[in-house]
Motif scaffolding. Sequence first.
Motif, PDB file in Angstrom:
ATOM      1  N   VAL A   1     -21.503  78.589  -8.861  1.00  0.00           N
ATOM      2  CA  VAL A   1     -21.896  77.871 -10.070  1.00  0.00           C
ATOM      3  C   VAL A   1     -20.709  77.266 -10.815  1.00  0.00           C
ATOM      4  O   VAL A   1     -20.823  76.171 -11.398  1.00  0.00           O
ATOM      5  N   ASP A   2     -19.561  77.911 -10.793  1.00  0.00           N
ATOM      6  CA  ASP A   2     -18.389  77.397 -11.505  1.00  0.00           C
ATOM      7  C   ASP A   2     -17.297  76.904 -10.562  1.00  0.00           C
ATOM      8  O   ASP A   2     -16.170  76.632 -11.000  1.00  0.00           O
ATOM      9  N   ASP A   3     -17.632  76.770  -9.288  1.00  0.00           N
ATOM     10  CA  ASP A   3     -16.670  76.311  -8.281  1.00  0.00           C
ATOM     11  C   ASP A   3     -16.861  74.813  -8.069  1.00  0.00           C
ATOM     12  O   ASP A   3     -17.884  74.390  -7.533  1.00  0.00           O
ATOM     13  N   PRO A   4     -15.915  73.986  -8.476  1.00  0.00           N
ATOM     14  CA  PRO A   4     -16.102  72.538  -8.347  1.00  0.00           C
ATOM     15  C   PRO A   4     -16.182  72.056  -6.906  1.00  0.00           C
ATOM     16  O   PRO A   4     -16.644  70.934  -6.654  1.00  0.00           O
ATOM     17  N   ASP A   5     -15.745  72.876  -5.949  1.00  0.00           N
ATOM     18  CA  ASP A   5     -15.793  72.487  -4.541  1.00  0.00           C
ATOM     19  C   ASP A   5     -17.003  73.059  -3.807  1.00  0.00           C
ATOM     20  O   ASP A   5     -17.111  72.932  -2.589  1.00  0.00           O
ATOM     21  N   SER A   6     -17.921  73.689  -4.524  1.00  0.00           N
ATOM     22  CA  SER A   6     -19.057  74.347  -3.887  1.00  0.00           C
ATOM     23  C   SER A   6     -20.145  73.356  -3.504  1.00  0.00           C
ATOM     24  O   SER A   6     -20.187  72.212  -3.992  1.00  0.00           O
ATOM     25  N   VAL A   7     -21.048  73.801  -2.627  1.00  0.00           N
ATOM     26  CA  VAL A   7     -22.230  72.998  -2.279  1.00  0.00           C
ATOM     27  C   VAL A   7     -23.052  72.721  -3.530  1.00  0.00           C
ATOM     28  O   VAL A   7     -23.535  71.602  -3.745  1.00  0.00           O
ATOM     29  N   LEU A   8     -23.199  73.732  -4.390  1.00  0.00           N
ATOM     30  CA  LEU A   8     -23.984  73.585  -5.609  1.00  0.00           C
ATOM     31  C   LEU A   8     -23.409  72.489  -6.514  1.00  0.00           C
ATOM     32  O   LEU A   8     -24.147  71.648  -7.045  1.00  0.00           O
ATOM     33  N   SER A   9     -22.105  72.476  -6.681  1.00  0.00           N
ATOM     34  CA  SER A   9     -21.487  71.443  -7.514  1.00  0.00           C
ATOM     35  C   SER A   9     -21.672  70.064  -6.907  1.00  0.00           C
ATOM     36  O   SER A   9     -21.845  69.067  -7.630  1.00  0.00           O
ATOM     37  N   HIS A  10     -21.639  69.977  -5.583  1.00  0.00           N
ATOM     38  CA  HIS A  10     -21.849  68.683  -4.925  1.00  0.00           C
ATOM     39  C   HIS A  10     -23.269  68.178  -5.174  1.00  0.00           C
ATOM     40  O   HIS A  10     -23.468  66.981  -5.430  1.00  0.00           O
TER      41      HIS A  10
ATOM     42  N   GLU B   1     -29.476  73.870  -2.208  1.00  0.00           N
ATOM     43  CA  GLU B   1     -28.330  73.494  -3.025  1.00  0.00           C
ATOM     44  C   GLU B   1     -27.169  74.472  -2.889  1.00  0.00           C
ATOM     45  O   GLU B   1     -26.074  74.230  -3.425  1.00  0.00           O
ATOM     46  N   LEU B   2     -27.372  75.568  -2.149  1.00  0.00           N
ATOM     47  CA  LEU B   2     -26.303  76.534  -1.866  1.00  0.00           C
ATOM     48  C   LEU B   2     -25.804  76.426  -0.428  1.00  0.00           C
ATOM     49  O   LEU B   2     -24.796  77.040  -0.072  1.00  0.00           O
ATOM     50  N   GLY B   3     -26.529  75.678   0.398  1.00  0.00           N
ATOM     51  CA  GLY B   3     -26.227  75.669   1.828  1.00  0.00           C
ATOM     52  C   GLY B   3     -26.727  76.925   2.513  1.00  0.00           C
ATOM     53  O   GLY B   3     -26.105  77.406   3.476  1.00  0.00           O
ATOM     54  N   MET B   4     -27.889  77.464   2.060  1.00  0.00           N
ATOM     55  CA  MET B   4     -28.466  78.644   2.713  1.00  0.00           C
ATOM     56  C   MET B   4     -28.811  78.319   4.166  1.00  0.00           C
ATOM     57  O   MET B   4     -29.155  77.186   4.505  1.00  0.00           O
ATOM     58  N   THR B   5     -28.726  79.331   5.028  1.00  0.00           N
ATOM     59  CA  THR B   5     -28.865  79.142   6.472  1.00  0.00           C
ATOM     60  C   THR B   5     -30.093  79.857   7.020  1.00  0.00           C
ATOM     61  O   THR B   5     -30.721  80.676   6.331  1.00  0.00           O
ATOM     62  N   ASN B   6     -30.391  79.580   8.281  1.00  0.00           N
ATOM     63  CA  ASN B   6     -31.430  80.329   8.981  1.00  0.00           C
ATOM     64  C   ASN B   6     -31.062  81.814   9.047  1.00  0.00           C
ATOM     65  O   ASN B   6     -29.878  82.183   9.022  1.00  0.00           O
TER      66      ASN B   6
ATOM     67  N   ASP C   1     -21.912  77.273  11.218  1.00  0.00           N
ATOM     68  CA  ASP C   1     -20.737  78.109  11.449  1.00  0.00           C
ATOM     69  C   ASP C   1     -19.870  78.105  10.193  1.00  0.00           C
ATOM     70  O   ASP C   1     -19.790  77.084   9.499  1.00  0.00           O
ATOM     71  N   PRO C   2     -19.193  79.219   9.896  1.00  0.00           N
ATOM     72  CA  PRO C   2     -18.390  79.273   8.668  1.00  0.00           C
ATOM     73  C   PRO C   2     -17.402  78.119   8.527  1.00  0.00           C
ATOM     74  O   PRO C   2     -17.136  77.656   7.410  1.00  0.00           O
ATOM     75  N   GLN C   3     -16.869  77.628   9.629  1.00  0.00           N
ATOM     76  CA  GLN C   3     -15.880  76.554   9.580  1.00  0.00           C
ATOM     77  C   GLN C   3     -16.472  75.257   9.026  1.00  0.00           C
ATOM     78  O   GLN C   3     -15.772  74.466   8.380  1.00  0.00           O
ATOM     79  N   HIS C   4     -17.768  75.022   9.288  1.00  0.00           N
ATOM     80  CA  HIS C   4     -18.360  73.717   8.963  1.00  0.00           C
ATOM     81  C   HIS C   4     -19.512  73.785   7.970  1.00  0.00           C
ATOM     82  O   HIS C   4     -19.983  72.734   7.547  1.00  0.00           O
ATOM     83  N   ARG C   5     -19.981  74.973   7.611  1.00  0.00           N
ATOM     84  CA  ARG C   5     -21.211  75.063   6.830  1.00  0.00           C
ATOM     85  C   ARG C   5     -21.132  74.301   5.510  1.00  0.00           C
ATOM     86  O   ARG C   5     -22.009  73.482   5.194  1.00  0.00           O
ATOM     87  N   VAL C   6     -20.107  74.546   4.719  1.00  0.00           N
ATOM     88  CA  VAL C   6     -20.020  73.916   3.401  1.00  0.00           C
ATOM     89  C   VAL C   6     -19.922  72.408   3.525  1.00  0.00           C
ATOM     90  O   VAL C   6     -20.660  71.661   2.868  1.00  0.00           O
TER      91      VAL C   6
END
Length: 581
Positions: A474-483, A390-395, A361-366
Amino acid sequence: MTELIPGESRLPRDWWKSAVVYQIYPRSFADGDGDGIGDLRGIIDRLDHLKRLGVDVVWLSPVYRSPMDDNGYDISDYQDIDPLFGTLAEMDELIAAAHARGLRVVMDLVVNHTSDEHAWFEESRSSRSSLKRDWYVWRDPRPGFLGGTPGAEPNNWGAAFSGSAWAWDEATGQYYLHLFSPKQPDLNWEHPEVREAVYAMMRWWLARGVDGFRMDVINLISKDQAYADGPVPDGGLYGDNFKAVACGPRLPEFLKEMHTEVFAGHDRPFLTVGEMPGVTVELAQEYTDAANAELDMVFQFEHVDLDSGPGGKWDVRPLHLTALKASLGRWQAGLAQRGWNSLYWDNHDQPRAVSRFGNDDPQHRVRSAKALATVLHLHRGTPYVYQGEELGMTNYPFQGIEDFEDLESVNHYHEAVAHGADPERVLAALRYKGRDNARTPMQWDASAHAGFTSGDPWIAVNPNYVDINVAAQVDDPDSVLSHYRSLIDLRHDEPTVADGDFTMLLPDDERVYAFTRAHEGTELLVVANLSDDDGVAVPVDDAQAWSEAELVSTNGPVAQGDSPITLSAWEARVYRRSNAL
């Protein structure tokens, strides 16, 4: 020969303990020529993404020449590239480009079976007197078998993709074995010429610069001959006949022989990974014990079968965190002294982790995608990142059966409905666990088709690509990718992550996943609230001291010094302290 990575011969033999592997499913990763199907050119063009992510190894699902009955896992020529993906010259270019970036390339090795269009099988089925007849598993009919009619299958073994594991060959009057599709006949590994041909092919790829192999269902290459001519109580491949076709008595012999014939004597640091459905901890200890010279690590499936009921994969049941911890904890303990773990949530055969183990769900995905990554990457073993994870891609939001491309899903639907199953209940299971969830195109940006192709994609792109894509993260320090980048850096920089002991905490807690890692005076505490609940207390020993320790990883704002440690929904933290032992 393709240029190798400078200095790699000086790496320790177990270099992969501190490495991270990235799996590419080529037809869905990046399309370089606009035909709607991912290819080698697309991979070459996107290697900088992997370099920036920080992974060490790129594993390619099959790109060999194939009729594509099972999306490339039915190989008709092991020493050529399918035109869908490119050419051998482009494969050489990809290996060289990866090596130039310090990335190793591991190929899929599919040698339990070939395509029925492989030259070996075409010769084998040409006549009973063919010199390659015994390269495959042939059997006469069993008249009256289990009370059946004359001409029945040799036994009741079932195939993974539905139906019997035996296919009738009219021209020669025998059945051949196929544990998967009828277009995927099983090789007969009992025949020494088969093994010699496979080893020669593997050496050929190593000479081109390949750095190892992930070996598809490699534990099926040894069948227990004691069962070969008789029935089993449950004939399905993933039922009782696993004791007949998996981890057979000659498997250690075959793996040792492969190591001797293919890998021994080189100063290059190869990686060998055996996919082994149904393998036990005890057998995995033997297969991955360095002293036995068989494999570096295995893929086991216990934790991804926990949401399967008595009816198998499509009998979907709730997944309990306590069961997940018990399973993964047992493998951590079992391979602590002998062997090594592969760590994964996702791959090309599994649904998306954030939709299965997390909350998409958008509230919890990241937050949940980051929490799952934290838990996995801090275990003892080698982590695998599947493209898009690494992006949090979903079904994907599948509607009807016409939306599915996967052979396994489509066959199951039609067979189940034909036997009276409710079509909607069957579709619900396919939406949740179908393999196509992992095979929708990689989401690069918010342009048409997610930047995957300039043409029409072979399978639909997930509509949420507009929000979930590489360019946005890619440039978002709070993103799934950065994590993910930070977790990979931590494994590279902190020896405790790769080498430390593992101790599971709070095994009976239904919301908190917690454990410690310890190595040479440094201790890590990993705590994650894998639930939608806020304000979840973590009742670990020495909580006050831990809450004041160095915080080396988090997926959200933290109240430093909170005691007991209290986590919000899907919050994960990693603490570090030294001289704790």
